[in-house]
Design an enzyme around this catalytic site. Structure first.
Site, PDB file in Angstrom:
ATOM      1  N   ASP A 298      -6.747   0.667  -2.769  1.00  0.00           N
ATOM      2  CA  ASP A 298      -6.243   2.032  -2.717  1.00  0.00           C
ATOM      3  C   ASP A 298      -5.438   2.246  -1.443  1.00  0.00           C
ATOM      4  OD1 ASP A 298      -8.320   2.069  -0.902  1.00  0.00           O
ATOM      5  OD2 ASP A 298      -9.488   3.612  -1.930  1.00  0.00           O
TER       6      ASP A 298
ATOM      7  N   LYS B 142     -13.907  -2.978  -6.793  1.00  0.00           N
ATOM      8  CA  LYS B 142     -14.490  -2.792  -5.465  1.00  0.00           C
ATOM      9  C   LYS B 142     -14.769  -1.316  -5.256  1.00  0.00           C
ATOM     10  CE  LYS B 142     -12.036  -3.097  -1.566  1.00  0.00           C
ATOM     11  NZ  LYS B 142     -12.280  -1.760  -0.923  1.00  0.00           N
TER      12      LYS B 142
ATOM     13  N   GLU C  27     -16.712   1.560  -2.282  1.00  0.00           N
ATOM     14  CA  GLU C  27     -17.189   1.727  -0.917  1.00  0.00           C
ATOM     15  C   GLU C  27     -18.611   2.279  -0.894  1.00  0.00           C
ATOM     16  OE1 GLU C  27     -12.766   2.646   1.024  1.00  0.00           O
ATOM     17  OE2 GLU C  27     -14.390   4.118   1.233  1.00  0.00           O
TER      18      GLU C  27
ATOM     19  N   GLU D 213     -15.556  -4.025   7.192  1.00  0.00           N
ATOM     20  CA  GLU D 213     -14.354  -3.538   7.866  1.00  0.00           C
ATOM     21  C   GLU D 213     -14.704  -2.896   9.204  1.00  0.00           C
ATOM     22  OE1 GLU D 213     -10.338  -0.804   7.166  1.00  0.00           O
ATOM     23  OE2 GLU D 213     -11.724  -1.173   5.506  1.00  0.00           O
TER      24      GLU D 213
END
Length: 291
Positions: free
Chosen positions: A71, A140, A142, A208
């Site tokens: 995204d 994927k 989050e 990340e």
């Protein structure tokens, strides 16, 4: 019959008949099983983002084994200030283009903000669109513990999931862009998040903006691969946004980005040369004309 070792199984099941994920041309798509075997072999591998068929085809020919339709397209291609406005319709369109442009790489698509936060059923509905309409091999999403049930239902339903913890850009409005996992309490929470997504069935997890020492610990603790971006040298894989990696993004780059080219200058120079040729009458010439 004796049971094959992990390394032998990797040789026999590799998508290009070789030992490694990176490089070569295969006869089938790389799968999450190939990713798991790479972890057992101790093999490091690269992942790049891709948002269109042409760019994806270049990376596929270069042997990149996993591509993420992130995204991050919101920032890189759609003109948004963050990833938050990106829609599921946009992700489906971009993901389908990347799938059409590739033949070997495992294509992972992001579930955008608002497409899975309501709960597991919404997550399954959204992920199903990306699998059925775009043809991706995995999705994927989050979040660690908070996304456990979403991941569990998707995996139970046959949709491979790559998790994403640490800095989660969809939560920029609440956490900002800063390193995650600093301090004992934050580090313990990140470890809990990592174990939670593994227990839920994720086949890999992106870390990340996580301190290198903590990312190394997570990598040692988990049996699924870790994919680092600003998370040090010890993760199993590394991912970069391709426009950052190739120098197309303008402005100051994060510390963790290494630029391997300067496409922004190359494209700008080419555009100026074209414009000057047109204005000066040097293009088109007779040789460029059709009769």
């Amino acid at each position: 019959m004796t049971q094959l070792s992990a390394a032998q199984a990797g040789k026999n099941s590799s998508s290009d008949g070789g030992k490694t994920l990176y490089g070569g041309k295969g006869t089938r798509r790389i799968t999450v099983r190939d990713i798991a075997l790479a972890k057992e072999r101790g093999e490091k591998w690269p992942m790049l983002t891709a948002y269109d068929a042409m760019t994806a085809s270049v990376f596929d020919e270069a042997g990149i084994p996993v591509m993420l339709v992130g995204d991050s397209a919101g920032n890189c291609h759609l003109g948004y200030e963050s990833t938050v406005p990106v829609t599921l319709d946009e992700m489906t369109m971009l993901s389908a283009a990347v799938v059409r442009g590739t033949s070997r790489a495992l294509i992972v698509a992001d579930l955008p903000f608002g497409s899975y936060q309501e709960g597991p059923v919404q997550a399954l509905r959204s992920a199903t669109r990306l699998v059925k309409e775009a043809g991706v091999g995995a999705v994927k999403l989050e979040g660690g513990e908070r996304s456990h049930e979403q991941i569990r239902l998707l995996v139970e339903s046959g949709i491979p999931v790559m998790a994403h913890i640490g800095l989660t850009p969809q939560s920029v409005n609440s956490m900002g862009y800063r390193v995650q996992g600093r301090g004992e309490e934050a580090a313990q929470q990140l470890l809990r998040d990592a174990k939670s997504v593994q227990d839920a069935g994720a086949f890999a997890v992106v870390l990340e903006l996580v301190p290198a020492e903590l990312a190394a610990e997570v990598t040692r603790v988990l049996h699924i691969p870790t994919v680092g971006i600003g998370a040090g040298v010890e993760t199993d894989a590394q991912v970069l946004v391709w426009t950052d990696m190739l120098g197309l993004t303008g402005g100051k780059m994060p510390k963790f980005v290494k630029q391997y080219a300067d496409l922004r200058s190359v494209m700008g120079d080419a555009a100026k040369a074209f414009a000057e040729d047109v204005v000066g009458g040097a293009f088109p010439l007779e040789e460029h004309s059709v009769h």
